[in-house]
Design an enzyme around this catalytic site. Structure first.
Site, mmCIF file in Angstrom:
data_model
loop_
_atom_site.group_PDB
_atom_site.id
_atom_site.type_symbol
_atom_site.label_atom_id
_atom_site.label_comp_id
_atom_site.label_asym_id
_atom_site.label_seq_id
_atom_site.Cartn_x
_atom_site.Cartn_y
_atom_site.Cartn_z
ATOM 1 N N LYS A 219 15.288 42.652 -105.601
ATOM 2 C CA LYS A 219 14.657 43.869 -105.097
ATOM 3 C C LYS A 219 13.197 44.005 -105.565
ATOM 4 C CE LYS A 219 18.513 44.681 -103.084
ATOM 5 N NZ LYS A 219 19.376 43.663 -103.677
HETATM 6 C C1 LIG Z 1 20.768 47.517 -98.249
HETATM 7 C C2 LIG Z 1 21.523 47.246 -99.525
HETATM 8 N N1 LIG Z 1 22.397 48.164 -99.980
HETATM 9 C C3 LIG Z 1 23.086 47.976 -101.123
HETATM 10 C C4 LIG Z 1 22.909 46.839 -101.878
HETATM 11 C C5 LIG Z 1 23.721 46.652 -103.129
HETATM 12 O O1 LIG Z 1 22.907 46.585 -104.248
HETATM 13 P P1 LIG Z 1 23.495 46.178 -105.665
HETATM 14 O O2 LIG Z 1 23.557 44.687 -105.706
HETATM 15 O O3 LIG Z 1 22.490 46.725 -106.654
HETATM 16 O O4 LIG Z 1 24.815 46.806 -105.807
HETATM 17 C C6 LIG Z 1 22.001 45.868 -101.469
HETATM 18 C C7 LIG Z 1 21.795 44.643 -102.255
HETATM 19 O O5 LIG Z 1 21.381 43.618 -101.787
HETATM 20 C C8 LIG Z 1 21.292 46.068 -100.256
HETATM 21 O O6 LIG Z 1 20.420 45.175 -99.795
#
Ligand SMILES: Cc1ncc(COP(=O)(O)O)c(C=O)c1O
Length: 441
Positions: A219
């Site tokens: 991210k």
């Molecule tokens: C659009 C979106 N939502 C949720 C997530 C989930 O994030 P996390 O890995 O921090 O749980 C991601 C991770 O790639 C994502 O791209």
């Protein structure tokens, strides 16, 4: 052979795909914007945590020392100020942040939540994890939730909408909010991929009822793993606090009885650790710099390819609010997009075609086999079977339910815009796109 045919053959022969010289021989940077900037600032703050031996945000040896401020708390304060929102709660992932938001909003078994067809699968996972079921909404040429398709999916069981600011660009929040208000639905923004982005002057994550961000390594800013929940609503914030910490360490008086019925309920453990908070704190201070660099690079590339015939650029609901992590354009048909994607890859560009039915990609509903098959870890098929029992109607998921998503993504080319690109890299990317366009379009 005519001269025109000769020219076309020469242009094709010059492509790296057919043995020509690469347009961009310089190395690409993996898309870890904040991750590649980890340096002295992160090291210093992590060392402070280790020196204090105060590894847990809510208590430790530094408790009662007036000068001590939890790194997680400091991160929350600076994040809240940056996003322009009343409350920020650090958690251990965006998935847990979405679960926190859903439960805080009262979403659970028997409820439906609308998610877009183009998002990482985790958005759906969070819905299923709370016992609700997802309804998958088509996207429009912004590659985010299509408000027209959204309204058609609302049923008496719909409780929330999760607009996802996908690949760095803001959703069209005005119509989404208007629809939500008309039907009494909560809006939970998924800002995992768009930290720092904005819509009409407000930062993403400050617009809906609440929001979840990711600090996972891919991210814009990162602590390896991590997440943040934001909201302006004090009640949602208090419920989110309960969800994220079953041990109630966050309460000034942990064991105090509830002031109202159902105020105290069983939560989870989604807390953020101090070491993670230290890295997240250093990273949030780097956010504006990262955004400025990506925006400058994207503008430089766009300025050199905007006039190319045959390229239709992704529509942005608010160009000024785009985080600029990616550049997208659509071509006339999927076959051409696949060829174009292979050609730019061969030229050394950090991109390619956005969707291939044969290559699994959990960012596209088409590949969400877990949902398509209503797969459940439970013998009774919960939550799908529970929902079907309540409604008397079988839930149907299909790879063709969102035709705009299938069409747009299969014609889309995407380029990653890493902050570490140099101006020369950007010129070479533009040159590569022009070269491939001249040969193939
Ligand atoms: C659009 C979106 N939502 C949720 C997530 C989930 O994030 P996390 O890995 O921090 O749980 C991601 C991770 O790639 C994502 O791209």
């Amino acid at each position: 052979m005519t001269n025109a045919m000769n020219d076309a053959t020469t242009l094709k022969d010059a492509l790296a795909l057919y043995g020509g010289a690469k347009a961009k021989p310089t190395p690409n940077h993996p898309m870890f914007p904040g991750g590649l900037e980890v340096g002295d600032e992160e090291r210093q703050l992590v060392l402070e945590v280790l020196a204090s031996r105060h590894l847990f945000r809510y208590y430790g040896p530094a408790m009662g020392i007036a000068a001590h401020v939890s790194k997680v708390e400091q991160f929350e304060t600076e994040f809240r100020e940056k996003i322009g929102v009343n409350h920020a709660l650090a958690v251990n992932s965006c998935t847990s942040g979405l679960i926190t938001c859903l439960i805080a909003c009262g979403v659970g078994p028997g409820c439906e939540v609308i998610v877009p067809a183009y998002t990482f699968f985790a958005t759906c996972s969070a819905v299923v994890a709370v016992g609700a079921v997802p309804r998958i909404c088509d996207v429009d040429d912004t590659l985010t939730m299509d408000p027209t398709a959204l309204e058609k999916l609302i049923t008496p069981r719909t409780r929330a909408i999760i607009p996802v600011h996908m690949r760095g660009a803001p959703c069209d929040m005005d119509p989404i909010l208007a629809i939500a208000r008309t039907h009494g639905l909560k809006v939970i923004e998924d800002v995992a991929q768009a930290c720092g982005g904005a819509y009409k002057g407000r930062r993403l994550g400050a617009i809906g009822d609440c929001a979840a961000f990711s600090l996972q390594y891919h991210k814009i800013i990162t602590s390896g793993e991590g997440g943040v929940v934001t909201t302006n609503d004090p009640d949602l914030y208090e419920r989110a606090l309960w969800v994220h910490d079953a041990a109630a360490c966050w309460r000034p008086n942990r064991f105090a009885s509830a002031a109202q019925p159902n105020q105290i309920f069983c939560g989870y453990n989604f807390r953020m650790a101090e070491l993670t908070g230290a890295v997240a704190l250093a990273q949030v201070r780097k956010l504006e710099g990262l955004l400025a660099r990506m925006r400058e690079h994207k503008a430089r590339i766009l300025g050199q390819i905007r006039d190319l015939p045959g390229l239709e650029f992704r529509r942005l609901t608010d160009p000024a609010g785009d985080t600029a992590i990616a550049l997208f354009f659509y071509l006339a048909d999927p076959r051409l997009a696949r060829r174009f994607g292979e050609a730019i890859k061969a030229e050394g560009l950090p991109g390619g075609s956005a969707f291939d039915q044969d290559i699994p990609d959990w960012h596209i509903y088409y590949h969400w086999d877990q949902i398509m098959q209503k797969a459940s870890p439970f013998a009774d098929g919960f939550p799908y079977t529970y929902h079907e029992k309540l409604t008397g109607v079988p839930l149907q998921y299909s790879k063709t339910s969102c035709p705009q998503c299938n069409d747009l993504l299969s014609r889309a080319i995407t380029i990653d815009i890493a902050p570490r690109l140099t101006s020369e890299d950007c010129n070479l990317i533009a040159r590569g796109i022009r070269k491939v366009a001249a040969a193939l379009l």
